[in-house]
Design an enzyme around this catalytic site. Structure first.
Site, short mmCIF file in Angstrom:
data_model
loop_
_atom_site.label_atom_id
_atom_site.label_comp_id
_atom_site.label_asym_id
_atom_site.label_seq_id
_atom_site.Cartn_x
_atom_site.Cartn_y
_atom_site.Cartn_z
N HIS A 283 -3.81 -9.32 4.28
CA HIS A 283 -5.24 -9.34 4.58
C HIS A 283 -5.52 -10.40 5.64
CE1 HIS A 283 -6.89 -6.47 1.82
NE2 HIS A 283 -6.27 -7.00 0.78
N ARG B 190 -1.04 -1.93 -6.69
CA ARG B 190 -1.15 -3.05 -5.72
C ARG B 190 -2.20 -4.04 -6.19
NH1 ARG B 190 -1.36 -4.95 -0.29
NH2 ARG B 190 -3.51 -5.28 0.44
N ARG C 168 0.85 -1.19 0.00
CA ARG C 168 0.00 0.00 0.00
C ARG C 168 0.89 1.25 0.00
NH1 ARG C 168 -2.06 -3.61 3.91
NH2 ARG C 168 -4.18 -4.37 3.48
N HIS D 9 -3.19 3.09 -6.24
CA HIS D 9 -3.52 1.86 -5.53
C HIS D 9 -3.79 0.70 -6.49
CE1 HIS D 9 -4.71 -0.35 -1.94
NE2 HIS D 9 -5.74 -0.85 -2.62
N TYR E 195 -9.22 -10.55 -5.26
CA TYR E 195 -8.12 -10.41 -6.21
C TYR E 195 -7.90 -11.66 -7.06
CZ TYR E 195 -7.05 -6.25 -3.57
OH TYR E 195 -7.13 -5.03 -2.96
#
Length: 435
Positions: A393, A370, A261, A367, A402
């Protein structure tokens, strides 16, 4: 007076929550003793032991219907005689005895003892178990009512913030309030979060029996339908990394190939890098709060992690360390031209210029690098648990977002299915030839 016979005394009591102050007074208003005692078991026992020298005693307790109730009840349970001294009477006695109304424990106990000695007709406190039970029930009912009123007022204040003029008990404007957020341009994700918050507040109100029914009953309103973010092709990633200000090239590469991030990138120091092992340690992040940059822990507990890097990225970092990073183990990895951590507002200016020069869609945010890196990691066949660890996460749901379906991975699956069928056909042909 017979000196062998202890006099009849009045014991004035000035009660508090954790202590009581007493004064022993004879009929001729001579002070015979006193002291301060705790209201715990040891303190109460010590107080009774202190007055054993005067068996003919009456306890004058100030405010037996208020702060003195707990002391009076315990004295009655111990077999003592107790009378109630109204606080107004003890206050008058204090003024007459001292010439002023200032309160002090010893002065208050003396005033209560004076009232108990001089006044007749003070109300005796008698044991009444049924009365005490009723009092407890009444106090409990009053407390529940006060708590109910407080919660209703809080709830109405919240609704007043959401709906002009408040809402009726059934609260029909909830649907209109939500639509107003959407019509006002608030994003779908933010609207669903606001709806979930309001629904949870009303759910608590239902549990506490403040309202009968939760008015937030719009189907699907709490579902967060986050729009799909763009995924960059590798040539787009390298094209943008090639045109952005060179001191930020490593930021782009780590965002993609390290799944970091923006705040985590700013939090990196030289000590967080292990170039020989081609990995880095995410230990902190930088956030902008009220205009100031604040170093804090990563976004989640899982955000503190070690990320393996492609070898060539580690080689790129060697050049970056020599040219741009601060010296020393605590030296920041990414600083702006003036030696400070780049704020988003300043970084976005160079980012927009690079995006235009690289011919990248204006819909792409930083972002999304990422996001692209997470997509690439998923395309390698990494498991959900592996993706969770790499991305920092703590929930599987976030990692599954994702794991996009891609044409390349779909082709691999189709080819594998095709191979299975061909193997079965070969076995059938061999069986036919053998027969």
């Amino acid at each position: 007076m017979n000196r062998s016979q202890p006099p009849q005394v009045v014991i004035g009591v000035d009660p508090h929550k954790r202590s009581v102050t007493i004064e022993v007074m004879s009929a001729d208003e001579a002070v015979l003793g006193g002291g301060r005692f705790g209201t715990d078991l040891e303190g109460f026992a010590a107080m009774l032991a202190h007055v054993q020298a005067w068996p003919e005693r009456t306890w004058a307790v100030e405010g037996c219907n208020g702060i003195g109730r707990h002391v009076a009840n315990r004295l009655i349970a111990a077999g003592e005689q107790v009378v109630d001294v109204p606080p107004a009477l003890s206050a008058r006695a204090r003024v007459f005895a001292t010439g002023q109304g200032r309160k002090a424990d010893a002065t208050d106990a003396h005033s209560v003892a004076l009232v108990g000695t001089r006044m007749t007709g003070l109300r005796p406190v008698v044991p009444d178990a049924q009365r005490e039970v009723l009092r407890i029930l009444v106090d409990r009912h009053r407390a529940i009512g006060q708590e109910h009123t407080y919660k209703v007022n809080q709830l109405h204040a919240l609704v007043l913030e959401l709906v002009p003029g408040g809402a009726k008990r059934t609260c029909p404007p909830i649907r209109g309030w939500r639509q107003g957020l959407i019509d006002g341009g608030l994003g779908q994700s933010t609207t669903s979060k606001a709806y979930r918050l309001v629904r949870s507040i009303f759910a608590t109100a239902v549990d506490d029996e403040v309202i009968v029914r939760n008015p937030c009953r719009i189907k699907g309103a709490s579902v967060d339908r986050t729009p799909e973010r763009p995924v960059l092709a590798l040539d787009e990633v390298f094209r943008l990394a090639g045109v952005i200000e060179h001191r930020y090239r490593a930021m782009v590469l780590l965002a993609v190939f390290g799944s970091l991030r923006y705040g985590e990138l700013l939090g990196l120091t030289r000590a967080d890098l292990d170039l020989a092992g081609a990995r880095l340690h995410v230990r902190r992040a930088v956030a902008e709060v009220n205009g100031s940059l604040v170093v804090k822990a990563p976004k989640t507990a899982a955000g503190t992690r070690t990320v393996a890097l492609p070898r060539w990225v580690a080689d790129e970092l060697v050049d970056h360390l020599q040219r741009y990073a601060e010296p020393g183990d605590d030296g920041r990895l990414f600083v702006g031209p003036k030696g400070s951590s780049p704020r988003r507002s300043h970084f976005s200016q160079g980012w927009k210029r690079a995006r235009v020069e690289a011919d990248i869609s204006e819909a792409v945010h930083f972002h999304d690098f990422r996001h692209t890196g997470n997509h690439l990691a998923a395309a390698t066949g990494a498991s959900t648990r592996e993706l969770m660890g790499r991305m920092g996460h703590s929930s599987m749901r976030a990692a599954l977002i994702y794991q996009h379906r891609t044409a390349d991975r779909d082709r691999v699956i189709a080819d594998a299915l095709n191979l299975l069928v061909e193997r079965v056909e070969d076995l059938v042909d061999e069986s036919d030839r053998a027969s």
